[in-house]
Design an enzyme around this catalytic site. Structure first.
Site, short mmCIF file in Angstrom:
data_model
loop_
_atom_site.label_atom_id
_atom_site.label_comp_id
_atom_site.label_asym_id
_atom_site.label_seq_id
_atom_site.Cartn_x
_atom_site.Cartn_y
_atom_site.Cartn_z
N HIS A 82 -57.84 12.48 -11.47
CA HIS A 82 -58.65 12.86 -12.62
C HIS A 82 -58.68 11.70 -13.61
O HIS A 82 -57.65 11.10 -13.90
CB HIS A 82 -58.07 14.12 -13.29
CG HIS A 82 -58.28 15.36 -12.49
ND1 HIS A 82 -59.43 16.10 -12.55
CD2 HIS A 82 -57.49 15.97 -11.58
CE1 HIS A 82 -59.34 17.14 -11.74
NE2 HIS A 82 -58.18 17.07 -11.13
N THR A 116 -46.73 4.86 -4.61
CA THR A 116 -47.85 4.39 -5.44
C THR A 116 -48.39 3.05 -4.98
O THR A 116 -49.39 2.57 -5.52
CB THR A 116 -47.40 4.26 -6.91
OG1 THR A 116 -46.30 3.34 -6.98
CG2 THR A 116 -46.96 5.62 -7.47
N ARG A 150 -39.87 2.20 -2.98
CA ARG A 150 -39.72 0.78 -2.67
C ARG A 150 -39.10 0.64 -1.28
O ARG A 150 -38.33 1.50 -0.84
CB ARG A 150 -38.80 0.10 -3.70
CG ARG A 150 -39.41 -0.01 -5.09
CD ARG A 150 -38.49 -0.76 -6.03
NE ARG A 150 -39.14 -1.05 -7.30
CZ ARG A 150 -39.17 -0.21 -8.33
NH1 ARG A 150 -38.58 0.98 -8.23
NH2 ARG A 150 -39.79 -0.55 -9.45
N LYS A 205 -35.56 -0.53 4.02
CA LYS A 205 -35.25 -1.05 5.35
C LYS A 205 -36.53 -1.58 5.97
O LYS A 205 -37.63 -1.13 5.63
CB LYS A 205 -34.70 0.05 6.28
CG LYS A 205 -33.30 0.52 6.00
CD LYS A 205 -32.89 1.54 7.08
CE LYS A 205 -31.51 2.10 6.83
NZ LYS A 205 -31.13 3.08 7.88
#
Length: 204
Positions: free
Chosen positions: A122, A174, A189, A192
């Site tokens: 949105h 993200t 993040r 491995k």
């Protein structure tokens, strides 16, 4: 000019057709669309299982395809209202997942419980206006082959999860996930990666 382009170019006509397909302020298409229109526009492979308690908010103007042997479990929601939803072969959409297009999910993908994958956002640029009146933006999500998405993970618009990767439970993704890697956290993040030379997973 195609019929679709003609409709999009005329706001009044577009609004009227939208009302015929979907009741106002709802995402679920009208029953006649689900029963008599969608079956002609959807492609389902052999031995596909879509559980009875799944909510399929599908419209004929965007693709919905699901490959051979794939399963969508109970209490999930699949929505192609703003973009296609394509699910490959032998993939599992786990219980209570939410998939909002545009989303492409590859072959042999496992998605655990309560996963949210959304290609929709949105807009929020003007604090003086309600968010509901500021429109939406879409960026496709791609989950490549042989991935495992852990329970309660969220994958946001515009993200590509590379093949043979794992998204740990509870992660918020993200940014793109490199192939052959494990990501965890909020924001997620890499923790491995698979080293093809040694054939082992290496911690980062």
């Amino acid at each position: 000019m195609s019929l679709s382009d003609l409709i999009k170019s005329k706001p009044t006509l577009k609004k009227w057709i939208h009302f015929l397909l979907i009741p106002g302020n709802e995402a679920r298409p009208r029953r006649w669309v689900r029963w008599f229109v969608n079956p002609f526009f959807q492609h389902r492979g052999r031995q596909v299982i879509i559980r009875r308690r799944t909510r399929m908010d599908l419209l004929p103007f965007n693709d919905f395809r699901i490959g051979t042997g794939s399963v969508i479990e109970d209490f999930s929601t699949i929505n192609n209202g703003v973009g296609h939803v394509v699910i490959g072969a032998h993939s599992l959409i786990g219980m209570s997942n939410v998939v909002i297009g545009p989303v492409t999910i590859g072959d042999n993908v496992i998605m655990a419980q309560h996963v949210v994958v959304s290609g929709l956002n949105h807009n929020y640029t003007d604090p003086a206006l309600p968010i509901s009146r500021q429109g939406v933006s879409v960026k496709a999500v791609v989950i490549e082959d042989d991935c495992w998405i852990g329970a309660n993970a969220v994958i946001t618009s515009g993200v590509t999860v590379g093949k043979h990767s794992v998204v740990a439970a509870g992660s918020v993704v993200t940014r793109d996930v490199p192939p052959f890697s494990v990501v965890a956290g909020n924001p997620a993040r890499p923790v491995k990666r698979f080293d093809t030379g040694s054939g082992t997973w290496l911690r980062l």
